[in-house]
Design a protein around this motif. Structure first.
Motif, short mmCIF file in Angstrom:
data_model
loop_
_atom_site.label_atom_id
_atom_site.label_comp_id
_atom_site.label_asym_id
_atom_site.label_seq_id
_atom_site.Cartn_x
_atom_site.Cartn_y
_atom_site.Cartn_z
N GLU A 1 0.81 -1.21 0.00
CA GLU A 1 0.00 0.00 0.00
C GLU A 1 0.85 1.27 0.00
O GLU A 1 0.60 2.21 -0.75
N GLU A 2 1.91 1.30 0.83
CA GLU A 2 2.71 2.51 0.96
C GLU A 2 3.42 2.86 -0.34
O GLU A 2 3.33 4.01 -0.82
N PHE A 3 4.11 1.90 -0.94
CA PHE A 3 4.80 2.18 -2.19
C PHE A 3 3.81 2.50 -3.31
O PHE A 3 4.08 3.33 -4.18
N ARG A 4 2.65 1.85 -3.30
CA ARG A 4 1.66 2.11 -4.34
C ARG A 4 1.21 3.56 -4.30
O ARG A 4 1.12 4.23 -5.33
N LEU A 5 0.94 4.07 -3.10
CA LEU A 5 0.46 5.44 -2.97
C LEU A 5 1.54 6.46 -3.33
O LEU A 5 1.25 7.53 -3.87
N ILE A 6 2.78 6.13 -3.03
CA ILE A 6 3.88 7.06 -3.31
C ILE A 6 4.22 7.10 -4.79
O ILE A 6 4.49 8.15 -5.36
N PHE A 7 4.19 5.92 -5.44
CA PHE A 7 4.73 5.82 -6.79
C PHE A 7 3.70 5.63 -7.90
O PHE A 7 4.07 5.71 -9.08
N GLU A 8 2.43 5.38 -7.59
CA GLU A 8 1.50 4.96 -8.64
C GLU A 8 1.38 5.96 -9.78
O GLU A 8 1.21 5.58 -10.94
N GLU A 9 1.49 7.23 -9.50
CA GLU A 9 1.39 8.23 -10.57
C GLU A 9 2.66 8.28 -11.42
O GLU A 9 2.66 8.86 -12.52
N GLY A 10 3.73 7.67 -10.92
CA GLY A 10 4.99 7.71 -11.65
C GLY A 10 5.29 6.47 -12.45
O GLY A 10 6.33 6.40 -13.13
N ILE A 11 4.42 5.46 -12.41
CA ILE A 11 4.69 4.21 -13.12
C ILE A 11 4.85 4.45 -14.62
O ILE A 11 5.82 4.02 -15.24
N GLY A 12 3.90 5.15 -15.21
CA GLY A 12 3.98 5.44 -16.63
C GLY A 12 5.18 6.31 -16.97
O GLY A 12 5.86 6.09 -17.97
N GLN A 13 5.44 7.29 -16.13
CA GLN A 13 6.58 8.18 -16.36
C GLN A 13 7.90 7.41 -16.29
O GLN A 13 8.84 7.70 -17.03
N SER A 14 7.99 6.44 -15.40
CA SER A 14 9.24 5.69 -15.24
C SER A 14 9.59 4.92 -16.52
O SER A 14 10.77 4.65 -16.77
N ARG A 15 8.58 4.59 -17.32
CA ARG A 15 8.83 3.88 -18.57
C ARG A 15 9.43 4.80 -19.64
O ARG A 15 9.93 4.32 -20.65
N LEU A 16 9.41 6.09 -19.39
CA LEU A 16 9.99 7.05 -20.33
C LEU A 16 11.44 7.38 -20.00
O LEU A 16 12.12 8.03 -20.81
N LEU A 17 11.91 6.95 -18.84
CA LEU A 17 13.24 7.33 -18.39
C LEU A 17 14.34 6.89 -19.35
O LEU A 17 15.26 7.66 -19.64
N ALA A 18 14.26 5.67 -19.85
CA ALA A 18 15.32 5.17 -20.73
C ALA A 18 15.49 6.06 -21.95
O ALA A 18 16.62 6.42 -22.32
N GLY A 19 14.41 6.44 -22.56
CA GLY A 19 14.50 7.30 -23.74
C GLY A 19 15.06 8.67 -23.41
O GLY A 19 15.91 9.21 -24.14
N PHE A 20 14.61 9.25 -22.32
CA PHE A 20 15.11 10.56 -21.91
C PHE A 20 16.59 10.50 -21.54
O PHE A 20 17.37 11.40 -21.89
N TYR A 21 16.98 9.46 -20.82
CA TYR A 21 18.39 9.34 -20.40
C TYR A 21 19.29 9.06 -21.61
O TYR A 21 20.42 9.53 -21.67
N ARG A 22 18.78 8.29 -22.56
CA ARG A 22 19.57 8.04 -23.78
C ARG A 22 19.84 9.36 -24.50
O ARG A 22 20.97 9.62 -24.97
N ASP A 23 18.83 10.22 -24.57
CA ASP A 23 19.00 11.53 -25.18
C ASP A 23 20.01 12.37 -24.40
O ASP A 23 20.85 13.06 -25.00
N ALA A 24 19.91 12.32 -23.08
CA ALA A 24 20.84 13.09 -22.24
C ALA A 24 22.27 12.63 -22.45
O ALA A 24 23.20 13.44 -22.50
N ALA A 25 22.45 11.32 -22.58
CA ALA A 25 23.79 10.78 -22.81
C ALA A 25 24.35 11.24 -24.15
O ALA A 25 25.52 11.63 -24.26
#
Length: 212
Positions: free
Chosen positions: A142-166
């Protein structure tokens, strides 16, 4: 001897998904990387639970903002040949940042810090390898779900954004999500098998960067 600093959060620290403690040394990805590289390389692990790229967390008794602490780590361990940074998971907390673009900008700031830190003895800045953490999954807690649930979709974008940053910063990149997945227990952390997989997968990349 070459020296590598692994700078990260609980995924680097070795947090066990069920909250029971810390993975054994042999199962944490920096130590797996050390074993793969052998005695000609010294791998330093610096992981802190809850660490962000560049965002303050006023709920913690520790300074979790890497933009404020990275220079201290660099000064403590230099001379360094390579700095590996795997952060961004905690940026996905809606109370701190909550989006992948913010994490990318935080990572870009960390790259800048590595390259402009006041190194002594006219030592050149180390090479940089940035890693996107495995995307968040649906949490069973429950605790992690409430903290992170809005970020699940965003976390899937990290690889693309970090690749661009690199690419923009001319540094190395690896998508840890290509070889590891978060545990279904909490949707955030890694079991022993998955954290070991990261250490094994990046060993050839590190060898190439260090010209071993």
């Amino acid at each position: 001897m070459k020296t590598v600093l692994c700078y990260g959060d609980s995924l680097t620290w070795g947090y066990i998904p069920d909250g029971s403690g810390r993975h054994a040394l042999k199962d944490r990805w920096p130590q797996v990387l050390q074993a793969e590289l052998g005695t000609h390389v010294h791998v330093i692990a610096d992981g802190l639970n809850g660490r962000t790229t560049a965002y303050d967390d006023h709920l913690s008794g520790f300074e979790r903002n890497a933009a404020k602490t990275l220079t201290t780590a660099l000064g403590t361990h230099f001379p360094l040949d390579l700095v590996i940074i795997m952060l961004g998971t905690n940026d996905m907390k809606h109370v701190l940042c909550g989006n992948a673009l913010g994490a990318k900008r935080g990572m870009q700031r960390l790259i800048e810090i590595v390259r402009t830190a006041p190194y002594q003895f006219e030592i050149a800045p180390p090479a940089v390898l940035i890693m996107s953490p495995p995307p968040l999954g649906e949490s069973g807690g429950e605790e992690f779900r409430l903290i992170f649930e809005e970020g699940i979709g965003q976390s899937r974008l990290l690889a693309g954004f970090y690749r661009d940053a690199a690419l923009q910063s001319d540094c190395a990149f690896f998508d840890a999500g290509s070889v590891a997945a978060t545990s279904s227990v909490d949707g955030v952390h890694l079991d022993a098998e998955n954290t070991r997989a990261i250490g094994k997968a990046i060993a050839p990349i590190v060898r190439d960067i260090l010209e071993l």
